[in-house]
Motif scaffolding. Sequence first.
Motif, PDB file in Angstrom:
ATOM      1  N   UNK A  21       0.827  -1.201  -0.084  1.00  0.00           N
ATOM      2  CA  UNK A  21      -0.033  -0.174   0.156  1.00  0.00           C
ATOM      3  C   UNK A  21       0.852   1.289  -0.138  1.00  0.00           C
ATOM      4  N   UNK A  22       1.954   1.105   0.638  1.00  0.00           N
ATOM      5  CA  UNK A  22       2.995   2.387   0.865  1.00  0.00           C
ATOM      6  C   UNK A  22       3.391   2.589  -0.552  1.00  0.00           C
ATOM      7  N   UNK A  23       3.991   1.467  -1.405  1.00  0.00           N
ATOM      8  CA  UNK A  23       4.449   1.471  -2.645  1.00  0.00           C
ATOM      9  C   UNK A  23       3.538   2.090  -3.711  1.00  0.00           C
ATOM     10  N   UNK A  24       2.270   1.752  -3.532  1.00  0.00           N
ATOM     11  CA  UNK A  24       1.289   2.347  -4.369  1.00  0.00           C
ATOM     12  C   UNK A  24       0.871   3.565  -4.088  1.00  0.00           C
ATOM     13  N   UNK A  25       0.868   3.972  -3.019  1.00  0.00           N
ATOM     14  CA  UNK A  25       0.558   5.281  -2.733  1.00  0.00           C
ATOM     15  C   UNK A  25       1.508   6.148  -3.085  1.00  0.00           C
ATOM     16  N   UNK A  26       2.834   5.653  -3.050  1.00  0.00           N
ATOM     17  CA  UNK A  26       3.923   6.646  -3.527  1.00  0.00           C
ATOM     18  C   UNK A  26       3.940   6.446  -4.927  1.00  0.00           C
ATOM     19  N   UNK A  27       3.557   5.493  -5.767  1.00  0.00           N
ATOM     20  CA  UNK A  27       3.400   5.861  -7.200  1.00  0.00           C
ATOM     21  C   UNK A  27       2.319   6.788  -7.801  1.00  0.00           C
ATOM     22  N   UNK A  28       1.093   6.615  -6.999  1.00  0.00           N
ATOM     23  CA  UNK A  28      -0.207   7.590  -7.260  1.00  0.00           C
ATOM     24  C   UNK A  28       0.421   9.189  -6.972  1.00  0.00           C
ATOM     25  N   UNK A  29       1.119   9.327  -5.861  1.00  0.00           N
ATOM     26  CA  UNK A  29       1.610  10.795  -5.498  1.00  0.00           C
ATOM     27  C   UNK A  29       2.787  11.027  -6.716  1.00  0.00           C
ATOM     28  N   UNK A  30       3.563  10.220  -6.981  1.00  0.00           N
ATOM     29  CA  UNK A  30       4.594  10.371  -7.930  1.00  0.00           C
ATOM     30  C   UNK A  30       4.023  10.773  -9.599  1.00  0.00           C
ATOM     31  N   UNK A  31       3.033   9.899  -9.817  1.00  0.00           N
ATOM     32  CA  UNK A  31       2.221  10.474 -11.241  1.00  0.00           C
ATOM     33  C   UNK A  31       1.563  11.803 -10.917  1.00  0.00           C
ATOM     34  N   UNK A  32       0.947  12.085 -10.109  1.00  0.00           N
ATOM     35  CA  UNK A  32       0.312  13.248  -9.833  1.00  0.00           C
ATOM     36  C   UNK A  32       1.551  14.643  -9.847  1.00  0.00           C
ATOM     37  N   UNK A  33       2.415  14.231  -9.154  1.00  0.00           N
ATOM     38  CA  UNK A  33       3.411  15.528  -9.190  1.00  0.00           C
ATOM     39  C   UNK A  33       4.094  15.489 -10.527  1.00  0.00           C
ATOM     40  N   UNK A  34       4.310  14.564 -11.334  1.00  0.00           N
ATOM     41  CA  UNK A  34       4.720  14.542 -12.633  1.00  0.00           C
ATOM     42  C   UNK A  34       3.865  15.242 -13.572  1.00  0.00           C
ATOM     43  N   UNK A  35       2.492  15.052 -13.445  1.00  0.00           N
ATOM     44  CA  UNK A  35       1.442  15.639 -14.022  1.00  0.00           C
ATOM     45  C   UNK A  35       1.484  17.019 -13.793  1.00  0.00           C
ATOM     46  N   UNK A  36       1.738  17.503 -12.480  1.00  0.00           N
ATOM     47  CA  UNK A  36       1.729  18.959 -12.190  1.00  0.00           C
ATOM     48  C   UNK A  36       2.879  19.688 -13.086  1.00  0.00           C
ATOM     49  N   UNK A  37       4.095  18.905 -12.949  1.00  0.00           N
ATOM     50  CA  UNK A  37       5.245  19.487 -13.562  1.00  0.00           C
ATOM     51  C   UNK A  37       5.101  19.526 -15.257  1.00  0.00           C
ATOM     52  N   UNK A  63      -4.060  16.931 -22.985  1.00  0.00           N
ATOM     53  CA  UNK A  63      -5.361  16.094 -22.423  1.00  0.00           C
ATOM     54  C   UNK A  63      -4.997  14.608 -22.591  1.00  0.00           C
ATOM     55  N   UNK A  64      -4.196  14.075 -23.664  1.00  0.00           N
ATOM     56  CA  UNK A  64      -3.887  13.021 -23.754  1.00  0.00           C
ATOM     57  C   UNK A  64      -3.165  12.245 -22.398  1.00  0.00           C
ATOM     58  N   UNK A  65      -2.274  13.099 -22.232  1.00  0.00           N
ATOM     59  CA  UNK A  65      -1.197  12.890 -21.140  1.00  0.00           C
ATOM     60  C   UNK A  65      -1.885  12.945 -19.750  1.00  0.00           C
ATOM     61  N   UNK A  66      -2.623  13.942 -19.436  1.00  0.00           N
ATOM     62  CA  UNK A  66      -3.515  13.995 -18.392  1.00  0.00           C
ATOM     63  C   UNK A  66      -4.221  12.919 -18.168  1.00  0.00           C
ATOM     64  N   UNK A  67      -5.172  12.663 -19.168  1.00  0.00           N
ATOM     65  CA  UNK A  67      -6.238  11.409 -19.039  1.00  0.00           C
ATOM     66  C   UNK A  67      -5.573  10.158 -18.661  1.00  0.00           C
ATOM     67  N   UNK A  68      -4.169   9.589 -19.463  1.00  0.00           N
ATOM     68  CA  UNK A  68      -3.503   8.515 -18.989  1.00  0.00           C
ATOM     69  C   UNK A  68      -2.951   8.419 -17.393  1.00  0.00           C
ATOM     70  N   UNK A  69      -2.342   9.809 -17.170  1.00  0.00           N
ATOM     71  CA  UNK A  69      -1.771   9.878 -15.796  1.00  0.00           C
ATOM     72  C   UNK A  69      -2.866   9.916 -14.925  1.00  0.00           C
ATOM     73  N   UNK A  70      -3.992  10.513 -14.862  1.00  0.00           N
ATOM     74  CA  UNK A  70      -5.012  10.608 -13.871  1.00  0.00           C
ATOM     75  C   UNK A  70      -5.813   9.148 -13.722  1.00  0.00           C
TER      76      UNK A  70
END
Length: 119
Positions: A21-37, A63-70
Motif C-alpha cells: 500500500x505504501x508503494x502504490x500510494x507513492x506511485x500515485x503521488x509521483x504520477x500526480x506530481x509529474x502531471x503537475x510539472x 489532454x491525452x497525457x493528463x487522462x492517462x496519468x489521472x
Amino acid sequence: ARHVKDSDGWLYAIQTLRNAMTAQSFLASTVLSLLTLITGKVWDILRSASNKWERRLLIIQLLTISATMLFSANQFLQGVRLMTHAGFMFPVKNDTKVDNIMRKTESCQWLGLRSMYVS
C-alpha cells in the motif's frame, strides 16, 4: 490466502500488504506530481505558441497525457483501497473473498503501471 490462514501467518501478510500500500500510494503521488510539472511546462509552451494549429496540438497532447496519468493514479489508489479491505478480512473471512480482492488489486496495479508507461 489459505496458507496464510492455516499457518497463522496473517500478521506477516498484513505487513506485506502495508508495504504494498505504501508503494502504490507513492506511485500515485509521483504520477500526480509529474502531471503537475508537465502541465506547467506545457502551459508555458502553449502561451508562447503563435500558431493556432500548434496550440491545438499541444492541447490534445496535454489532454491525452493528463487522462492517462489521472487514470494511472486512480488505479493505484483503488489498489490501496482494495488492499486495505483485504487486510481487515484476513483473520475473519474465508479464503476465496480475500483471494478475489487480491486479484483485483493486482489488476489495478497492472493497469496503473501500464497507463503510467503509456503517458
